[in-house]
Design a protein around this motif. Structure first.
Motif, PDB file in Angstrom:
ATOM      1  N   VAL A   2       0.821  -1.214   0.000  1.00 33.37           N
ATOM      2  CA  VAL A   2       0.000   0.000   0.000  1.00 33.37           C
ATOM      3  C   VAL A   2       0.854   1.263   0.000  1.00 33.37           C
ATOM      4  O   VAL A   2       0.428   2.321  -0.480  1.00 33.37           O
ATOM      5  CB  VAL A   2      -0.969  -0.010   1.198  1.00 33.37           C
ATOM      6  CG1 VAL A   2      -0.215   0.111   2.516  1.00 33.37           C
ATOM      7  CG2 VAL A   2      -2.026   1.079   1.073  1.00 33.37           C
ATOM      8  N   ASP A  30      -5.641  10.544  -2.848  1.00 32.67           N
ATOM      9  CA  ASP A  30      -6.959  10.370  -2.227  1.00 32.67           C
ATOM     10  C   ASP A  30      -6.875   9.528  -0.971  1.00 32.67           C
ATOM     11  O   ASP A  30      -7.527   9.824   0.039  1.00 32.67           O
ATOM     12  CB  ASP A  30      -7.929   9.735  -3.224  1.00 32.67           C
ATOM     13  CG  ASP A  30      -8.291  10.682  -4.357  1.00 32.67           C
ATOM     14  OD1 ASP A  30      -8.066  11.902  -4.205  1.00 32.67           O
ATOM     15  OD2 ASP A  30      -8.788  10.188  -5.390  1.00 32.67           O
ATOM     16  N   GLU A  31      -6.085   8.442  -1.023  1.00 33.26           N
ATOM     17  CA  GLU A  31      -5.963   7.567   0.144  1.00 33.26           C
ATOM     18  C   GLU A  31      -5.277   8.282   1.305  1.00 33.26           C
ATOM     19  O   GLU A  31      -5.654   8.103   2.470  1.00 33.26           O
ATOM     20  CB  GLU A  31      -5.188   6.299  -0.219  1.00 33.26           C
ATOM     21  CG  GLU A  31      -5.942   5.298  -1.078  1.00 33.26           C
ATOM     22  CD  GLU A  31      -5.894   5.614  -2.554  1.00 33.26           C
ATOM     23  OE1 GLU A  31      -6.433   4.832  -3.358  1.00 33.26           O
ATOM     24  OE2 GLU A  31      -5.299   6.663  -2.932  1.00 33.26           O
ATOM     25  N   GLU A  50      -2.546   2.583   7.522  1.00 34.35           N
ATOM     26  CA  GLU A  50      -3.237   3.865   7.323  1.00 34.35           C
ATOM     27  C   GLU A  50      -2.636   4.953   8.196  1.00 34.35           C
ATOM     28  O   GLU A  50      -2.533   6.118   7.783  1.00 34.35           O
ATOM     29  CB  GLU A  50      -4.735   3.713   7.632  1.00 34.35           C
ATOM     30  CG  GLU A  50      -5.557   3.265   6.448  1.00 34.35           C
ATOM     31  CD  GLU A  50      -7.048   3.470   6.674  1.00 34.35           C
ATOM     32  OE1 GLU A  50      -7.431   4.225   7.607  1.00 34.35           O
ATOM     33  OE2 GLU A  50      -7.817   2.880   5.915  1.00 34.35           O
ATOM     34  N   ALA A  86      -0.877   3.449  -2.868  1.00 38.44           N
ATOM     35  CA  ALA A  86      -1.804   4.495  -2.419  1.00 38.44           C
ATOM     36  C   ALA A  86      -1.497   5.814  -3.118  1.00 38.44           C
ATOM     37  O   ALA A  86      -0.333   6.143  -3.386  1.00 38.44           O
ATOM     38  CB  ALA A  86      -1.704   4.671  -0.905  1.00 38.44           C
TER      39      ALA A  86
END
Length: 734
Positions: free
Chosen positions: A512, A519-520, A604, A516
């Motif tokens: 990721v 936007d992410e 995240e 990514a």
């Protein structure tokens, strides 16, 4: 006038198997060795790198990966200038004072002596420095030069090249015979060819026995090599009755040991027994007698070729042992009997080729590398059905529609018994059976800075409560081990020695960081309530084995206050410390300190953060993929390094600036040092070493290799570091 040649050349040879070579070379380098030179015939890059740290004190001969032991020894001997040669495999060690004792004894030996025998100690992954049985034999032989014919018990010494030194001229005269990958043959042949031998009842070798489970299995046809070895040795002993008889006894002993300890198929076992019996009859000395008792019966049956009777004898002996063992352990298994009945019934059913069981962090939920593999599996192999093992407490937090089982339930054991694929970032329970047609994929959950696996054994705080024998039984179930970099690959080999296959594919969870987009990154920050233009610092400390519980290392309120309104601290405690609440503070109530310990996925948090502050957590290796600033807060480095053990000096090879106190950390973050040019250079060096395989395609490589069975050469190649594009930084998407 040319200098006097050294008395002894220590020829270290082989690859850096399970990272034992640095300790061997370090021990040689730590003490002066008058009259001794060291030649390192280093096989492969890992051994070469370890050896070059000791150049020019040692002569380093780099050899290609895959070079055999015989070729490595020959290369080292060709460069040696000493009058005596001591061959030491890279996996072994040298006790303190060993080389000096050998050189001193060899210097005083007369020319007819070709071989000097000495004692050794034995080490395994369980114990070190165990005495060998050779000491009494060497002591009885005395210090005088001997012929082997007058002291045949010396043939019963452990057949190692490392427990004997050979005169260089003798080695070169017989090099054609002695240059072989069969070390036991070379060790025994040196004795049989020697004019005279001498003894030194002093340990001068540490023979390190690698876990048998970490060594390649022996193909059934190769077991016959022991017969071929002894037929050659008996040829060298021809015309010497006492020596011939001793070699003959060793042949019978070793043939029977090989037969008893191997797991040859029936057809191969019969053929081995037939060949061994024929060799025994062919070479049996006239008037030879066997020892009394069980051993004599075994040897007689071998000479007679009585395979069926020998198997019956084996079975009866095994049955007696099993009865005794059952009586000892029967009570312990009574509790598990009910569970085992259902599990055994499920194990009797065929493996389901479309079933995969996933687990992460001891059944905590859908997370980490297993989660990334499962997501890619749904894309590339939707015919395979995933089932997650999740504790009852965490089941309510699963994404909707996630098929799962709770540990200990009947369905839990059913899916574990029938699944073709088992994927975990830790280990499944000890009771899980490794079926021959099931595939265990170990993904791990970080790059190791701290010592892991067997490397924890010397550290009481880290080893507390661990059953290392049980751990290695779990490791032996692995088929594949995923790695993010060469450092991890090498450390897993030494920490978890077994026969699994390394997948140098990168960590799937880190994909990721390259896939990514803006936007992410924006969405992650919005979910955490981070205002545009504010700096988010992720603080993720690790667990300390030497502490009874979790102890805050920083005054977070004071830090947030000093850094001001424009900085948000995202604070994540280690997962070992569930429920370890941070004390409520004013800054926390205003949103400047946010407890994200329960926030998943952690990737995240990394995408949302402008910088990472950590101590010794493996999150630094993952976060480095984003090429964003990293600051190390190491207030207890010396204590951590001493109690847990580490694989490299983080203070010298940190991914950014290092703070030893909260005041130093505050000054770094309040100024520009956390992201200045020096910090970028340190981070670049760190990324080159530890972000080696993480390029955004790790999960695809793992799924194609493990679940779809694609060849290694057909997988997407690893993208060079310079060609990768990490996810944009928060300031770029504000």
């Amino acid at each position: 006038m040319s200098p006097e040649p050294p008395v002894l050349s220590v020829v270290v040879h082989g690859d850096n198997v399970q990272d034992h070579l640095p300790a061997l070379l370090g021990s040689l380098d730590a003490h002066p060795l008058p009259g001794t030179e060291v030649i390192v015939a280093a096989v492969g890059d890992w051994a070469r790198e370890a050896a070059e740290e000791h150049a020019p004190a040692f002569t380093v001969l780099p050899l290609p990966e895959g070079t055999g032991d015989a070729a490595a020894r020959a290369a080292g001997a060709a460069r040696a200038t000493g009058r005596w040669l001591h061959f030491v495999h890279a996996k072994d060690g040298l006790p303190p004072g060993g080389p000096h004792a050998v050189a001193e004894r060899a210097a005083g030996l007369p020319d007819p002596v070709d071989v000097l025998l000495f004692d050794h100690v034995h080490s395994t992954w369980r114990a070190t420095g165990l005495p060998s049985p050779d000491g009494p034999r060497l002591a009885r032989a005395g210090r005088a030069a001997l012929t082997l014919d007058t002291c045949v018990p010396l043939l019963a010494l452990s057949p190692l090249l490392g427990n004997r030194a050979v005169r260089a001229a003798f080695w070169r005269a017989h090099e054609e015979v002695l240059t072989t990958d069969d070390e036991e043959f070379a060790a025994q042949a040196a004795l049989l060819l020697a004019d005279r031998v001498a003894c030194l009842p002093h340990p001068a070798l540490e023979d390190r026995g690698l876990r048998p489970e970490s060594l390649p299995g022996v193909p059934p046809g190769r077991h016959g090599a022991v017969i071929d070895r002894y037929e050659r040795l008996l040829g060298l002993a021809a015309g010497r009755p006492a020596v011939h008889g001793a070699v003959y006894d060793l042949m019978l002993r070793d043939c029977l040991r090989t037969f008893a300890r191997s797991t040859m198929p029936e057809r191969a076992a019969r053929e081995f027994f037939r060949r061994a019996s024929a060799a025994a009859l062919r070479h049996r000395p006239e008037g030879h007698t066997h020892p009394a008792g069980f051993e004599g019966v075994r040897r007689s049956l071998l000479e007679e070729g009585a395979y069926t009777r020998y198997r019956a004898l084996q079975s009866a002996n095994r049955a007696r042992r099993e009865v005794r063992s059952a009586l000892r352990t029967g009570r312990r298994h009574a509790v598990a009997r009910l569970r085992d009945q259902g599990y055994r019934r499920a194990l009797a059913r065929p493996v389901d080729p479309r079933l995969a069981v996933f687990s992460a962090y001891w059944a905590r939920g859908v997370a980490c590398n297993p989660a990334a593999v499962a997501a890619k599996l749904a894309e590339l192999a939707p015919h395979i059905h995933p089932v997650w093992t999740v504790s009852a407490d965490n089941a309510a937090l699963l994404p909707p529609g996630t098929d799962h089982v709770v540990p200990g339930t009947p369905r839990y054991w059913q899916v574990l018994a029938r699944a073709r694929y088992l994927v975990n970032n830790v280990n499944f329970p000890d009771a899980v059976v490794k079926r021959p047609d099931a595939i265990h994929l170990q993904t791990h959950h970080g790059t190791p800075l701290k010592r892991m696996g067997l490397d924890q054994m010397p550290y009481p705080a880290a080893a507390r409560g661990l059953d290392f024998a049980a751990l290695m039984e779990r490791v032996d179930k692995w088929d594949y081990s995923v790695s993010a970099n060469s450092h991890s690959t090498r450390m897993w080999q030494r920490a978890y020695p077994s026969r699994w296959t390394t997948l140098d594919h990168g960590y799937p969870r880190n994909d990721v960081f390259h896939t990514a987009g803006a936007d992410e990154v924006r969405a992650a920050r919005e979910r955490l309530g981070i205002a545009p233009g504010h700096r988010a610092v992720l603080y993720a400390p690790t667990h300390r084995d030497y502490e009874a519980g979790w102890t805050p290392r920083l005054d977070l309120a004071a830090l947030a206050d000093r850094l001001g309104e424009g900085t948000v601290l995202l604070v994540r405690a280690h997962y070992f410390h569930d429920g370890a609440a941070f004390p409520p503070t004013g800054p926390r109530r205003t949103g400047r300190v946010i407890d994200v310990s329960s926030y998943d996925p952690v990737e995240e948090l990394c995408l949302a953060a402008d910088a990472l502050v950590t101590d010794y957590s493996s999150i630094m290796f993952d976060y480095a993929n984003l090429d964003r600033p990293i600051v190390i807060h190491a207030d207890d480095w010396e204590t951590y390094r001493t109690t847990r053990g580490v694989y490299f000096d983080l203070m010298a090879e940190a991914p950014g600036p290092v703070a030893r106190t909260q005041e130093e950390l505050t000054e770094l973050l309040a100024g520009d040092a956390w992201r200045d040019e020096r910090a970028e250079k340190r981070r670049a060096a760190f990324r080159r070493r530890f972000c080696e395989f993480d390029d955004g395609h790790a999960a695809e490589r793992v799924v194609r290799r493990v679940f779809l069975g694609e060849d290694e050469a057909s997988l997407p190649p690893v993208v060079p570091l310079a060609d990768r594009t990490p996810a944009p930084r928060p300031e770029e998407v504000a």
